[in-house]
Structures are given as C-alpha cells and as structure tokens.
Enzyme design. Structure first.
Site, PDB file in Angstrom:
ATOM      1  N   PRO A 275     -14.562  31.891 -19.478  1.00  0.00           N
ATOM      2  CA  PRO A 275     -15.741  31.034 -19.268  1.00  0.00           C
ATOM      3  C   PRO A 275     -16.997  31.700 -19.817  1.00  0.00           C
ATOM      4  O   PRO A 275     -17.139  32.924 -19.747  1.00  0.00           O
ATOM      5  CB  PRO A 275     -15.828  30.948 -17.741  1.00  0.00           C
ATOM      6  CG  PRO A 275     -15.293  32.272 -17.282  1.00  0.00           C
ATOM      7  CD  PRO A 275     -14.183  32.619 -18.257  1.00  0.00           C
ATOM      8  N   GLY A 276     -17.879  30.910 -20.373  1.00  0.00           N
ATOM      9  CA  GLY A 276     -19.166  31.426 -20.825  1.00  0.00           C
ATOM     10  C   GLY A 276     -20.270  30.676 -20.099  1.00  0.00           C
ATOM     11  O   GLY A 276     -20.864  31.145 -19.137  1.00  0.00           O
ATOM     12  N   ARG A 277     -20.477  29.434 -20.559  1.00  0.00           N
ATOM     13  CA  ARG A 277     -21.579  28.612 -20.066  1.00  0.00           C
ATOM     14  C   ARG A 277     -21.593  28.468 -18.543  1.00  0.00           C
ATOM     15  O   ARG A 277     -22.638  28.518 -17.903  1.00  0.00           O
ATOM     16  CB  ARG A 277     -21.431  27.219 -20.698  1.00  0.00           C
ATOM     17  CG  ARG A 277     -22.597  26.299 -20.493  1.00  0.00           C
ATOM     18  CD  ARG A 277     -22.254  24.892 -20.992  1.00  0.00           C
ATOM     19  NE  ARG A 277     -21.571  24.841 -22.245  1.00  0.00           N
ATOM     20  CZ  ARG A 277     -22.169  24.663 -23.432  1.00  0.00           C
ATOM     21  NH1 ARG A 277     -23.477  24.541 -23.502  1.00  0.00           N
ATOM     22  NH2 ARG A 277     -21.460  24.603 -24.535  1.00  0.00           N
ATOM     23  N   ARG A 312     -30.320  24.768 -29.163  1.00  0.00           N
ATOM     24  CA  ARG A 312     -29.340  23.761 -28.736  1.00  0.00           C
ATOM     25  C   ARG A 312     -29.804  22.319 -28.969  1.00  0.00           C
ATOM     26  O   ARG A 312     -29.000  21.490 -29.426  1.00  0.00           O
ATOM     27  CB  ARG A 312     -28.922  23.977 -27.278  1.00  0.00           C
ATOM     28  CG  ARG A 312     -28.349  25.387 -27.018  1.00  0.00           C
ATOM     29  CD  ARG A 312     -27.605  25.508 -25.692  1.00  0.00           C
ATOM     30  NE  ARG A 312     -26.424  24.681 -25.700  1.00  0.00           N
ATOM     31  CZ  ARG A 312     -26.334  23.509 -25.130  1.00  0.00           C
ATOM     32  NH1 ARG A 312     -27.343  23.038 -24.445  1.00  0.00           N
ATOM     33  NH2 ARG A 312     -25.228  22.811 -25.227  1.00  0.00           N
ATOM     34  N   TYR A 316     -27.224  20.507 -31.379  1.00  0.00           N
ATOM     35  CA  TYR A 316     -26.201  19.682 -30.702  1.00  0.00           C
ATOM     36  C   TYR A 316     -26.800  18.485 -29.970  1.00  0.00           C
ATOM     37  O   TYR A 316     -26.156  17.945 -29.064  1.00  0.00           O
ATOM     38  CB  TYR A 316     -25.430  20.501 -29.655  1.00  0.00           C
ATOM     39  CG  TYR A 316     -25.041  21.889 -30.079  1.00  0.00           C
ATOM     40  CD1 TYR A 316     -24.047  22.105 -31.028  1.00  0.00           C
ATOM     41  CD2 TYR A 316     -25.647  22.998 -29.509  1.00  0.00           C
ATOM     42  CE1 TYR A 316     -23.689  23.386 -31.404  1.00  0.00           C
ATOM     43  CE2 TYR A 316     -25.292  24.282 -29.876  1.00  0.00           C
ATOM     44  CZ  TYR A 316     -24.307  24.462 -30.834  1.00  0.00           C
ATOM     45  OH  TYR A 316     -23.960  25.739 -31.200  1.00  0.00           O
ATOM     46  N   CYS A 342     -41.733  24.728 -38.539  1.00  0.00           N
ATOM     47  CA  CYS A 342     -41.961  23.717 -39.572  1.00  0.00           C
ATOM     48  C   CYS A 342     -40.668  23.026 -39.962  1.00  0.00           C
ATOM     49  O   CYS A 342     -40.124  23.241 -41.054  1.00  0.00           O
ATOM     50  CB  CYS A 342     -42.635  24.374 -40.768  1.00  0.00           C
ATOM     51  SG  CYS A 342     -44.212  25.045 -40.264  1.00  0.00           S
ATOM     52  N   GLU A 343     -40.137  22.243 -39.063  1.00  0.00           N
ATOM     53  CA  GLU A 343     -38.896  21.471 -39.260  1.00  0.00           C
ATOM     54  C   GLU A 343     -39.010  20.239 -38.374  1.00  0.00           C
ATOM     55  O   GLU A 343     -39.402  20.355 -37.207  1.00  0.00           O
ATOM     56  CB  GLU A 343     -37.672  22.248 -38.741  1.00  0.00           C
ATOM     57  CG  GLU A 343     -37.324  23.482 -39.498  1.00  0.00           C
ATOM     58  CD  GLU A 343     -36.315  23.253 -40.606  1.00  0.00           C
ATOM     59  OE1 GLU A 343     -35.712  22.171 -40.682  1.00  0.00           O
ATOM     60  OE2 GLU A 343     -36.152  24.185 -41.409  1.00  0.00           O
ATOM     61  N   TYR A 371     -26.070  30.357 -24.467  1.00  0.00           N
ATOM     62  CA  TYR A 371     -26.318  29.957 -25.856  1.00  0.00           C
ATOM     63  C   TYR A 371     -27.804  29.681 -26.088  1.00  0.00           C
ATOM     64  O   TYR A 371     -28.162  28.804 -26.874  1.00  0.00           O
ATOM     65  CB  TYR A 371     -25.452  28.743 -26.240  1.00  0.00           C
ATOM     66  CG  TYR A 371     -23.982  28.943 -25.959  1.00  0.00           C
ATOM     67  CD1 TYR A 371     -23.234  29.821 -26.734  1.00  0.00           C
ATOM     68  CD2 TYR A 371     -23.349  28.289 -24.890  1.00  0.00           C
ATOM     69  CE1 TYR A 371     -21.890  30.029 -26.466  1.00  0.00           C
ATOM     70  CE2 TYR A 371     -22.004  28.494 -24.615  1.00  0.00           C
ATOM     71  CZ  TYR A 371     -21.281  29.369 -25.403  1.00  0.00           C
ATOM     72  OH  TYR A 371     -19.954  29.570 -25.135  1.00  0.00           O
TER      73      TYR A 371
HETATM   74  N1  LLP Z   1     -13.361  31.082 -25.650  1.00  0.00           N
HETATM   75  C1  LLP Z   1     -13.470  30.782 -26.948  1.00  0.00           C
HETATM   76  C2  LLP Z   1     -12.378  31.130 -27.848  1.00  0.00           C
HETATM   77  C3  LLP Z   1     -14.625  30.124 -27.420  1.00  0.00           C
HETATM   78  O1  LLP Z   1     -14.710  29.805 -28.703  1.00  0.00           O
HETATM   79  C4  LLP Z   1     -15.663  29.806 -26.518  1.00  0.00           C
HETATM   80  C5  LLP Z   1     -16.883  29.130 -26.982  1.00  0.00           C
HETATM   81  C6  LLP Z   1     -15.523  30.174 -25.165  1.00  0.00           C
HETATM   82  C7  LLP Z   1     -14.349  30.791 -24.770  1.00  0.00           C
HETATM   83  C8  LLP Z   1     -16.570  29.891 -24.132  1.00  0.00           C
HETATM   84  O2  LLP Z   1     -16.797  28.540 -23.960  1.00  0.00           O
HETATM   85  P1  LLP Z   1     -17.713  28.029 -22.745  1.00  0.00           P
HETATM   86  O3  LLP Z   1     -17.012  28.357 -21.454  1.00  0.00           O
HETATM   87  O4  LLP Z   1     -19.019  28.691 -22.838  1.00  0.00           O
HETATM   88  O5  LLP Z   1     -17.811  26.568 -22.969  1.00  0.00           O
HETATM   89  N2  LLP Z   1     -23.216  27.137 -28.989  1.00  0.00           N
HETATM   90  C9  LLP Z   1     -22.594  25.987 -28.344  1.00  0.00           C
HETATM   91  C10 LLP Z   1     -21.294  26.358 -27.684  1.00  0.00           C
HETATM   92  C11 LLP Z   1     -20.318  26.998 -28.629  1.00  0.00           C
HETATM   93  C12 LLP Z   1     -19.083  27.472 -27.936  1.00  0.00           C
HETATM   94  C13 LLP Z   1     -18.268  28.320 -28.824  1.00  0.00           C
HETATM   95  N3  LLP Z   1     -17.086  28.843 -28.210  1.00  0.00           N
HETATM   96  C14 LLP Z   1     -23.577  25.386 -27.343  1.00  0.00           C
HETATM   97  O6  LLP Z   1     -24.682  25.889 -27.202  1.00  0.00           O
HETATM   98  O7  LLP Z   1     -23.257  24.371 -26.721  1.00  0.00           O
END
Ligand code: LLP
Length: 417
Positions: A275-277, A312, A316, A342-343, A371
C-alpha cells in the site's frame, strides 16, 4: 480519519497551528501528521492480521526518510522501484529482508545493488528481466529471490493513467503465459523462484477488481504448486483508494482484509502487500498562500503553490479539496484556484464554491500526503518546497526548501560556450 482539525477556527496538524508553521518555514509547504501515519499503518496491519502480512510501503507514494522511519517503527517494510528508493528505505532503517523491488525496467546496476543489500524479493516483469537478473546474480555468486508479477487482465475501474492490470498495460507477465515463464525461471540456476505478485492499479474505489484479480492469482498458484513449483510468497500489491472528496467512499481496510481472508485464508504462504496512498494520503496537506484574487472571465484565486509542487490535478484530473487555514466570515464565491506556473493545466480547482479569500490568506489542499512531494519538481525553476512533520505539539522540517544557490550550483557551463 486524520489529525488535521480546527481549534478556535484555526487549522491545526495535531496540536500545532498551521499558521505557526507557515510563519516559521514560509509557504508553500507540505505538512504530515505523525499520528495519522502511525494510525493508518496500524489499521491496515490489523485489517490483514488473519494472513500475518508483510506490509511493504510503496515508497513512491512518499519517499521522505522521516516518513519511512515512522512507518518502519510500525513494522512496515518497503516496496521500491529504483536504487534511489532502496537507498532511502535502507537509510530509514528498513531491513533488507522487508524490501521488495518492483518495476518493469530495473537496470543491472540496480539489481546488483539490491542483491548485495540482500532484499527479500524481486518482482520480475518479463522473461528478458529474468535472464538479466540470473546473470547478475551469477556474477555475484548469489541466488536472486524472485516472484513473477502477473498481469491478470482485470479492469481496475480507476483513472486510465493509474491503471496497470489490463493486458494492454506495460506491467507484468500475461497471466495466461505465466506457466511458461515460470518454467524458464525454474531452469535458471541463479534464481530462487519463491512467489507471485500482482498489482492492478491505484486509487481503486471498489473491491470487485481485487476479487477478480486475486481469484486468477489463486488459480495460478494452485496450478504452479501442482506442477511442482514451490510458491511460498503471494504479493497482492497496493491500490486501495482513499476519499479525496466527501462523496468518495472507497472500501474501508477492514472490508479489504475480509476479502483477502476469504480468498486466501486457507492458503499457506507469506502474504505481502504494497500500500502507498492508503497509508500516507490523508496524513499530509499542502499549505499555500493566496497571492492575488484576479477578476476576469472567472474569479481566479492565484496561490503560490503550482502544478510542479502538486501535479495530481494536472496529471490525473485529481480533485484535492481546499480549506481555509483560518475560518473567517468572508462571503462565499465561485472561483478557480490556480497556481503561478505558465501552463494552462496549472489549475487546482474549477468553479468551486468557497469563502472568497483575500491576498495573504493561507489555504490548505487536503489529502496531499501521497504522490504530492514525491512527484514534485522544479519546473519554471521553482524551488522544491519544504516538508514538515508534526508530532503532538512539536514540528520539524524534514526536508528544507532548496535554495537558489543549490539550484544554480547543480549546473555546469562548458568553457566552449
Ligand atoms: N505496487 C506497485 C507495483 C505500484 O506500481 C504501486 C503504485 C503501488 C504498489 C502503490 O499503489 P497505491 O497503494 O499507492 O495505490 N501518481 C499516481 C499514482 C501512481 C501509482 C503507481 N504505482 C497518483 O498520484 O494517483
């Protein structure tokens, strides 16, 4: 839940007034709540306790070493996608045995560094990468622990730019072709084939795509085991969404945990999650100052944060709610909140109803901990902005604002110009 709340009409991070941080570090800046990070790590861990998870935080979501250290203290490991991220994880004290290395384009020198560090698993995404990793491991007299990342051809039903699990995406190995690639992996002497991994996308707001992908992974593991391949680790990726707007309702971690238990509870394996987000998204806000309120075809609130600081919305179409740092009595107005870059895409919010701010007012973008800083850059030669961590009544700068001197010192002009 997070720890950004109003006390006497003033926005606080835990017990620290945001205005006090602004006075100390200037704007714009990111601020993270230690208690929120800790809580999210604990809630996610608790929701998966039936499978005794190894939770590898996706470092790309927030790569600040103080953030990683906070999560390491909760037992989390790291999912990295580059040598830089691996170095950050190690610098934060994350043990290599809790690190998985993902990504479609690992270089040989990154492989070497990770093998020497002794990471837990490489999530390999192609037959060509298997061959390269086998060679690098052989040259070091080591065996590389690997999982194959499979692409289950499942629609994650998220924004197209953050979807990874459909056949047409560059990620993973077509699940139908996986048995053939596992056979190649088994035949290579410097690989230890230990697992399978899957990640279908980010900011998922429904459980059904996880269910579909996990069912395919389960069937694959059963057939690999039946053919004598000892699959011991199952990496189920990340991707669970967070609420950005009040009407977003992604499934809570407990429901995700129940799904995992239902689908894999009877499976003997080590379960890894990335998990990241979910861990850091609403543990951070971006604080910005209003520079000007410009009346034109619209009312533009021009703030000092730009798309380079928070990409973001431009990348997106993401919507980050905005709140005042001090609640006042201003009448509400329909405005566009824009940055100084400037975009034309440097627009954070369009046609939103908010109390009309004045020049010099502070505003905060919510849910900016994932992110946000990690995607930021210096476009328009703007300086990278500070990151601040709050814990209780204390705060510390965990990355200072870069200086113009640092920015200019990086570049070299050849004599012949
Ligand atoms: N594992 C892999 C292999 C990934 O590619 C990613 C995210 C994660 C885990 C973590 O995903 P999460 O739990 O955070 O959803 N920059 C974009 C999101 C790109 C995600 C890339 N990969 C944004 O700001 O929405």
């Amino acid at each position: 839940m997070d720890h950004f709340t109003y006390k006497n009409d003033a926005l606080h991070a835990e017990d620290v007034a945001i205005a006090d941080i602004a006075a100390a570090v200037g704007t714009p800046f990111y601020v993270y709540s230690h208690a929120t990070l800790t809580r999210h790590a604990q809630v996610f861990t608790e929701s998966l306790k039936s499978v005794k998870p190894l939770i590898c935080f996706a470092v790309k979501a927030n790569s600040n070493i103080a953030v990683l250290k906070t999560l390491a203290a909760q037992g989390l490991g790291a999912d990295v996608v580059s040598e830089g991220e691996l170095r950050r994880a190690l610098a934060a004290g994350i043990v290599p045995s809790k690190v998985v290395f993902s990504g479609v384009g690992k270089t040989r020198s990154e492989m070497k560094f990770a093998l020497e560090a002794g990471i837990h698993q490489f999530n390999v995404e192609s037959d060509r990468e298997l061959i390269a990793l086998n060679e690098v491991a052989g040259s070091l007299g080591k065996k590389a622990p690997i999982a194959l990342r499979v692409n289950p051809d499942v629609d994650a039903k998220t924004h197209a730019k953050i979807s990874t699990g459909k056949k047409e995406n560059k990620f993973g190995i077509d699940i139908d072709d996986a048995p053939r690639i596992y056979a190649i992996a088994q035949s290579l002497p410097h690989l230890d084939v230990q697992g399978v991994s899957v990640h279908i996308g980010s900011q998922l707001t429904e459980l059904a795509p996880f269910r579909a992908a996990y069912a395919r992974v389960r069937t694959l593991v059963e057939s690999l085991r039946a053919s004598g391949i000892n699959i011991r680790t199952i990496d189920l990726g990340g991707g669970l969404g967070v609420p950005y707007a009040t009407d977003d309702a992604p499934p809570p971690p407990a429901e995700y945990g129940a799904l995992v238990a239902e689908m894999f509870g009877d499976f003997g394996a080590e379960f890894i999650f990335e998990p990241g987000r979910l861990i850091c998204g609403n543990a951070g806000i971006l604080v910005t100052e209003v520079l000007y309120v410009k009346q034109a075809s619209h009312t533009y609130v021009i703030v000092d944060a730009g798309m380079n600081d928070l990409m973001r919305p431009a990348l997106y179409d993401a919507v980050h709610g905005i709140v005042p740092v001090r609640i006042g009595k201003a009448p509400s107005a329909v405005v566009n909140v824009v940055g100084p870059v400037c975009e034309s895409t440097d627009v954070f919010l369009k046609n939103i109803d908010m109390p009309l701010p004045h020049e010099g007012d502070l505003l905060a973008f919510r849910t900016a901990g994932a992110y946000g800083a990690s995607l930021s850059n210096t476009y328009n030669s703007r300086l990278l902005i500070p990151e601040v961590m709050v814990k209780g009544a204390e705060f510390s700068v965990i990355r200072p604002r870069l200086s113009y001197a640092d920015m200019l010192a990086l570049e070299v002009t050849p004599e012949w110009i």
